[in-house]
Motif scaffolding. Structure first.
Motif, PDB file in Angstrom:
ATOM      1  N   TYR A 289       7.352  -4.592  -6.464  1.00 15.74           N
ATOM      2  CA  TYR A 289       8.000  -5.112  -5.256  1.00 15.74           C
ATOM      3  C   TYR A 289       7.893  -6.622  -5.228  1.00 15.74           C
ATOM      4  O   TYR A 289       6.848  -7.188  -5.559  1.00 15.74           O
ATOM      5  CB  TYR A 289       7.359  -4.501  -4.008  1.00 15.74           C
ATOM      6  CG  TYR A 289       7.337  -2.994  -4.066  1.00 15.74           C
ATOM      7  CD1 TYR A 289       8.530  -2.277  -4.031  1.00 15.74           C
ATOM      8  CD2 TYR A 289       6.145  -2.291  -4.229  1.00 15.74           C
ATOM      9  CE1 TYR A 289       8.534  -0.890  -4.142  1.00 15.74           C
ATOM     10  CE2 TYR A 289       6.132  -0.907  -4.335  1.00 15.74           C
ATOM     11  CZ  TYR A 289       7.331  -0.211  -4.295  1.00 15.74           C
ATOM     12  OH  TYR A 289       7.343   1.151  -4.415  1.00 15.74           O
ATOM     13  N   HIS A 290       8.978  -7.264  -4.823  1.00 17.44           N
ATOM     14  CA  HIS A 290       9.045  -8.722  -4.794  1.00 17.44           C
ATOM     15  C   HIS A 290       9.816  -9.177  -3.558  1.00 17.44           C
ATOM     16  O   HIS A 290      10.398  -8.376  -2.837  1.00 17.44           O
ATOM     17  CB  HIS A 290       9.773  -9.268  -6.029  1.00 17.44           C
ATOM     18  CG  HIS A 290       9.156  -8.887  -7.337  1.00 17.44           C
ATOM     19  ND1 HIS A 290       9.303  -7.633  -7.893  1.00 17.44           N
ATOM     20  CD2 HIS A 290       8.391  -9.600  -8.208  1.00 17.44           C
ATOM     21  CE1 HIS A 290       8.646  -7.578  -9.055  1.00 17.44           C
ATOM     22  NE2 HIS A 290       8.087  -8.769  -9.264  1.00 17.44           N
TER      23      HIS A 290
ATOM     24  N   LYS B 172      -2.310  -8.695   6.640  1.00 17.73           N
ATOM     25  CA  LYS B 172      -2.323  -7.853   7.844  1.00 17.73           C
ATOM     26  C   LYS B 172      -1.550  -6.551   7.579  1.00 17.73           C
ATOM     27  O   LYS B 172      -2.000  -5.446   7.920  1.00 17.73           O
ATOM     28  CB  LYS B 172      -1.668  -8.638   8.984  1.00 17.73           C
ATOM     29  CG  LYS B 172      -1.538  -7.874  10.283  1.00 17.73           C
ATOM     30  CD  LYS B 172      -1.021  -8.770  11.403  1.00 17.73           C
ATOM     31  CE  LYS B 172      -0.481  -7.958  12.564  1.00 17.73           C
ATOM     32  NZ  LYS B 172       0.922  -7.558  12.430  1.00 17.73           N
ATOM     33  N   PHE B 173      -0.393  -6.676   6.961  1.00 13.11           N
ATOM     34  CA  PHE B 173       0.461  -5.531   6.637  1.00 13.11           C
ATOM     35  C   PHE B 173      -0.301  -4.566   5.731  1.00 13.11           C
ATOM     36  O   PHE B 173      -0.260  -3.341   5.914  1.00 13.11           O
ATOM     37  CB  PHE B 173       1.735  -6.069   5.957  1.00 13.11           C
ATOM     38  CG  PHE B 173       2.747  -5.024   5.578  1.00 13.11           C
ATOM     39  CD1 PHE B 173       3.716  -4.615   6.486  1.00 13.11           C
ATOM     40  CD2 PHE B 173       2.762  -4.471   4.299  1.00 13.11           C
ATOM     41  CE1 PHE B 173       4.675  -3.670   6.128  1.00 13.11           C
ATOM     42  CE2 PHE B 173       3.716  -3.517   3.937  1.00 13.11           C
ATOM     43  CZ  PHE B 173       4.670  -3.116   4.852  1.00 13.11           C
ATOM     44  N   THR B 174      -1.027  -5.139   4.758  1.00 14.29           N
ATOM     45  CA  THR B 174      -1.800  -4.314   3.818  1.00 14.29           C
ATOM     46  C   THR B 174      -2.898  -3.554   4.561  1.00 14.29           C
ATOM     47  O   THR B 174      -3.100  -2.356   4.328  1.00 14.29           O
ATOM     48  CB  THR B 174      -2.410  -5.213   2.723  1.00 14.29           C
ATOM     49  OG1 THR B 174      -1.344  -5.927   2.093  1.00 14.29           O
ATOM     50  CG2 THR B 174      -3.153  -4.397   1.674  1.00 14.29           C
ATOM     51  N   ARG B 175      -3.616  -4.264   5.460  1.00  9.86           N
ATOM     52  CA  ARG B 175      -4.656  -3.589   6.260  1.00  9.86           C
ATOM     53  C   ARG B 175      -4.052  -2.468   7.089  1.00  9.86           C
ATOM     54  O   ARG B 175      -4.554  -1.349   7.152  1.00  9.86           O
ATOM     55  CB  ARG B 175      -5.330  -4.600   7.196  1.00  9.86           C
ATOM     56  CG  ARG B 175      -6.372  -5.474   6.513  1.00  9.86           C
ATOM     57  CD  ARG B 175      -7.259  -6.185   7.534  1.00  9.86           C
ATOM     58  NE  ARG B 175      -6.519  -6.964   8.517  1.00  9.86           N
ATOM     59  CZ  ARG B 175      -6.082  -8.229   8.313  1.00  9.86           C
ATOM     60  NH1 ARG B 175      -6.315  -8.840   7.163  1.00  9.86           N
ATOM     61  NH2 ARG B 175      -5.425  -8.859   9.251  1.00  9.86           N
TER      62      ARG B 175
ATOM     63  N   PRO C 189       0.835  -1.216   0.000  1.00  7.77           N
ATOM     64  CA  PRO C 189       0.000   0.000   0.000  1.00  7.77           C
ATOM     65  C   PRO C 189       0.868   1.263   0.000  1.00  7.77           C
ATOM     66  O   PRO C 189       1.961   1.258   0.589  1.00  7.77           O
ATOM     67  CB  PRO C 189      -0.798  -0.114   1.307  1.00  7.77           C
ATOM     68  CG  PRO C 189      -0.249  -1.267   2.052  1.00  7.77           C
ATOM     69  CD  PRO C 189       0.689  -2.025   1.196  1.00  7.77           C
ATOM     70  N   PRO C 190       0.372   2.320  -0.665  1.00 16.79           N
ATOM     71  CA  PRO C 190       1.160   3.563  -0.776  1.00 16.79           C
ATOM     72  C   PRO C 190       1.652   4.076   0.580  1.00 16.79           C
ATOM     73  O   PRO C 190       2.766   4.598   0.664  1.00 16.79           O
ATOM     74  CB  PRO C 190       0.170   4.549  -1.401  1.00 16.79           C
ATOM     75  CG  PRO C 190      -0.825   3.702  -2.125  1.00 16.79           C
ATOM     76  CD  PRO C 190      -0.918   2.410  -1.375  1.00 16.79           C
ATOM     77  N   ARG C 191       0.858   3.903   1.637  1.00 16.00           N
ATOM     78  CA  ARG C 191       1.308   4.415   2.942  1.00 16.00           C
ATOM     79  C   ARG C 191       2.496   3.620   3.462  1.00 16.00           C
ATOM     80  O   ARG C 191       3.348   4.152   4.177  1.00 16.00           O
ATOM     81  CB  ARG C 191       0.157   4.392   3.952  1.00 16.00           C
ATOM     82  CG  ARG C 191      -0.738   5.647   3.817  1.00 16.00           C
ATOM     83  CD  ARG C 191      -1.709   5.789   4.995  1.00 16.00           C
ATOM     84  NE  ARG C 191      -1.073   5.593   6.272  1.00 16.00           N
ATOM     85  CZ  ARG C 191      -1.515   4.775   7.248  1.00 16.00           C
ATOM     86  NH1 ARG C 191      -2.608   4.072   7.062  1.00 16.00           N
ATOM     87  NH2 ARG C 191      -0.851   4.667   8.384  1.00 16.00           N
TER      88      ARG C 191
END
Lengths: 496, 496
Positions: free
Chosen positions: B464-465, B490-493, B421-423
């Protein structure tokens, strides 16, 4: 789009393109590399062996390779304990066998516990197995009378050569008059000149004093340094002690003087100490640069940068084929040490079997261990025979007119000086050969004895030498030395 | 005499001299080297392992090192026959033991006969034991359907890395716009970028096509070459097949197109084929560059320069710690080949135990040998499990939203693309980290899973990989893949 296709002017009349990689287009630094220990004379020795096998008649029945410090190739038997532990590590099913002593099994289990997946087949960390680095640190402490050694300053390597080149790599920088200069002894072990050529660093020669048993003289260091500063930036000083090819063992006062000199002149010290177990002469003793430097106290102990190298290839074990070794760094800048760690990581890790052998060499059986007696007996037998061969070599050569050999105080080589008649020198020049190369080639062709010309190690202009190992078995060594001396006499008559 | 003593202006107020070797004075090329496979993430993994041992509470109980292709560290058992022969060679007393099969003893005796002093402890010749070079040549001939291989074109090495760096060393030359450029795939195995940085050569990136399962596209090669010719002299093209980190296996037509391109554009070909035994996907098959080039006939067969690399570290044996490998050179200029021989001689020889393992890998037990059945069963079990793990990895990752994984056709790695995610990207930038490094570090801290960020291999801007090996044992792999996918969710949320 300025796409340039294959240049057809490069297609010659016969339809062949020029190769991409030719002598003209390849790395010019690699072209400058020379390495006499495995140079033309050894290639010719290989050919002669092949000819003998094919039944070609020669004035000798075997080629004796006294060109390289390769003890086991000359018939020295491996130390039993070392090989037992290694076999157990390689094939852990053997841990159940009753044919292996308990202490060998304990050692093997301890090492396997420290390996990834409990196997020698896993990579170790790049600096080497931590447990073995700790073993090395304890060995150094014991060797140096209790002076502490930090396992984190110890890096295991693929033989000493690999570690030496790694440290040189860190040191080279600059261009033109700011290019890194590195002081090396003459005569030297040609790894140094080869690595400096490849790295495009400037080689700064200082001459060892043949008249004083090849001792190192600080005044000569100063001369070399001073002249070098005109055209490069000397930043490191290499010492080989015990000396290769000279066999000289440095006195403690000499080492102190060298350390003071390096400190005053801001030179990084590289101490090649791979022959630290090979000291034979009465009154000679090995002093490590680390110990002397530490005992000199500040500022030397706290500031002088040092890298000290050791190997499993020499000593009493002679396990050259396993390519094990280490470097200990002292007073290295912390950020540079991180860079060194990073550089090592690219090559993943040194060969694990060599690490295992190193562990054994630095922590051999203790007096209470079942393997102690045999281990000690084998070790002493090798060292005692080497000492006898060192003495014999010096003695036989010095009985021959026109050959003069300094005492072989340590290491594994004699480096006698030979007088060559002016007509032989002239003949060599006509053939485009160094005079001692001409001598050594003729020696090989007529006697099967393979030694390396002094010109491959460096020597004072107009003097001629060869390097011969003291490794052939005793029963072969005396006839070999006599044959060589007789050949020299005959060669001298021929060209007088 | 213009003797310049130590410069006292370099003595600081606190009495400390500046070090000779600092970040500012060290080799600037070494500073530029990066090697992600053992970079900061692995150093942190080592620290975490230590913390766990010290009883520090973590949200996981073990660190799983899926960062490096080290099969035995992940629990894969060594192939029995390989270790039996090696143990016999290390400790020949075992030749009398009834516990070893006859064919293992025959192999060991044959190898010992070919060693100096009949011992692994002797140096071999610098190109490797002649008998083993002959074994390798026969293996290549068989692999390539009878196309001849000359043992004199085969050089044994300290793992494949060593041979790759040796060939690159020969190729680098020039300065400024004439500096040697070397084309490498993106993503690449970072040995290439590291070696090119150290050798001060120009790295020329060509991108593999993620949308086509990481296939190599000649149009992209041409683009990269064309742009590079403005600022360097591209002279070599590196191919990794099967691909690391991509897992892609090249089709024969692709290899033909690459060879035509290299020939037209006068590029030396370097084919990294260390995963030649690791091909899993239906319809995929390994084609060696040597075979394709030869079958294409003249002028390719007779003129195109090629170096092909292989290793004992991968395949079904995974004997990384022994550092064995080889390079076969094809159509190399004879004078350059002599220079290569000379360069290798400076390092004396590759580790002999690694040579012995290589001999076994290239000449395994024949169907009539007593060890054949067990050898085949062990080999097949490893390869079948790897194939299953390759499939499972692709499948589980592709079930996770925001993760997309190409088929793992071969080699030992998946290289999935992750949406961040951009953030999260912004947060990483604030921390001065590559976004995928940020992701992998967080993954390590929260799950104990150690993988390498794609930025260490190269990837298209904005993608990203990470690289993860397929080596963890089957019972651990599925939970590992699921845990990783869940962490990504979880990281994305967290950063949405």
């Amino acid at each position: 789009m300025a796409l340039r296709a294959g240049d057809h002017s490069q297609v010659a009349m016969n339809g062949l393109k020029e190769k991409v990689l030719t002598l003209d287009t390849m790395n010019p630094c690699v072209r400058k590399v020379e390495y006499a220990v495995r140079g033309p004379i050894v290639l010719r020795a290989l050919e002669l062996e092949q000819e003998l096998r094919q039944g070609v008649k020669k004035p000798f029945t075997e080629v004796i390779r006294a060109n390289i410090g390769d003890a086991q190739a000359m018939g020295q038997k491996p130390i039993t304990f070392l090989r037992q532990v290694l076999a157990l590590c390689v094939h852990p099913d053997l841990l159940k066998s009753p044919d292996f002593p308990e202490d060998a099994k304990r050692k093997a289990e301890r090492i396997l516990q420290a390996c990834g997946g409990h196997s020698l087949g896993a990579y170790s960390i790049s600096s080497g197995i931590q447990l073995i680095r700790e073993d090395v640190a304890r060995y150094i402490e014991q060797r140096d009378g209790g002076i502490p050694a930090d396992p984190n300053n110890i890096y295991l390597s693929t033989g000493a050569s690999d570690a030496i080149v790694t440290v040189l790599k860190l040191l080279v920088a600059g261009e033109g008059p700011t290019r890194t200069g590195v002081l090396i002894p003459i005569p030297q072990y040609p790894l140094y000149s080869a690595a400096l050529a490849e790295l495009n660093a400037v080689r700064v020669d200082y001459y060892l004093d043949e008249e004083c048993a090849w001792a190192l003289d600080v005044a000569e260091l100063r001369r070399a340094l001073c002249q070098a500063r005109d055209h490069c930036c000397p930043r490191a000083l290499c010492i080989i002690n015990p000396g290769n090819p000279t066999g000289q063992v440095q006195a403690r006062e000499c080492i102190e003087a060298v350390i003071r000199f390096a400190f005053e002149e801001r030179l990084f010290l590289m101490a090649d100490e791979v022959y630290q177990d090979n000291v034979y002469a009465e009154g000679s003793q090995f002093h490590s640069f680390k110990k002397v430097l530490t005992e000199m106290g500040p500022p030397y102990a706290t500031q002088q940068e040092l890298a000290s190298f050791h190997s499993v290839s020499k000593g009493y074990m002679g396990e050259c084929g396993f390519r094990g070794g280490y470097v200990e760094v002292v007073n290295l800048d912390a950020a540079v040490q991180q860079q060194m760690q990073k550089l090592l990581s690219v090559r993943l890790c040194p060969p694990v079997p060599g690490q295992v052998l190193l562990s054994m060499v630095v922590s051999p059986p203790a007096p209470s261990d079942p393997s102690f007696a045999q281990f000690q007996a084998e070790r002493q037998a090798v060292l005692a025979e080497l000492a006898a061969k060192a003495k014999l070599t010096e003695q036989v050569f010095n009985e021959a007119p026109g050959i003069r050999c300094n005492p072989v105080q340590g290491a594994m080589y004699s480096f006698p000086r030979v007088q060559l008649p002016p007509r032989a020198v002239q003949r060599a020049q006509e053939l485009g050969l160094a005079p001692d190369m001409f001598f050594c080639m003729r020696l090989l062709e007529e006697t099967g004895i393979c030694v390396v010309p002094g010109s491959g190690f460096g020597q004072r202009e107009g003097t001629y030498h060869f390097r011969m190992t003291i490794l052939p078995p005793m029963e072969k060594l005396r006839p070999l030395l006599e044959k060589l001396s007789q050949f020299h006499a005959k060669f001298t008559r021929e060209y007088s």
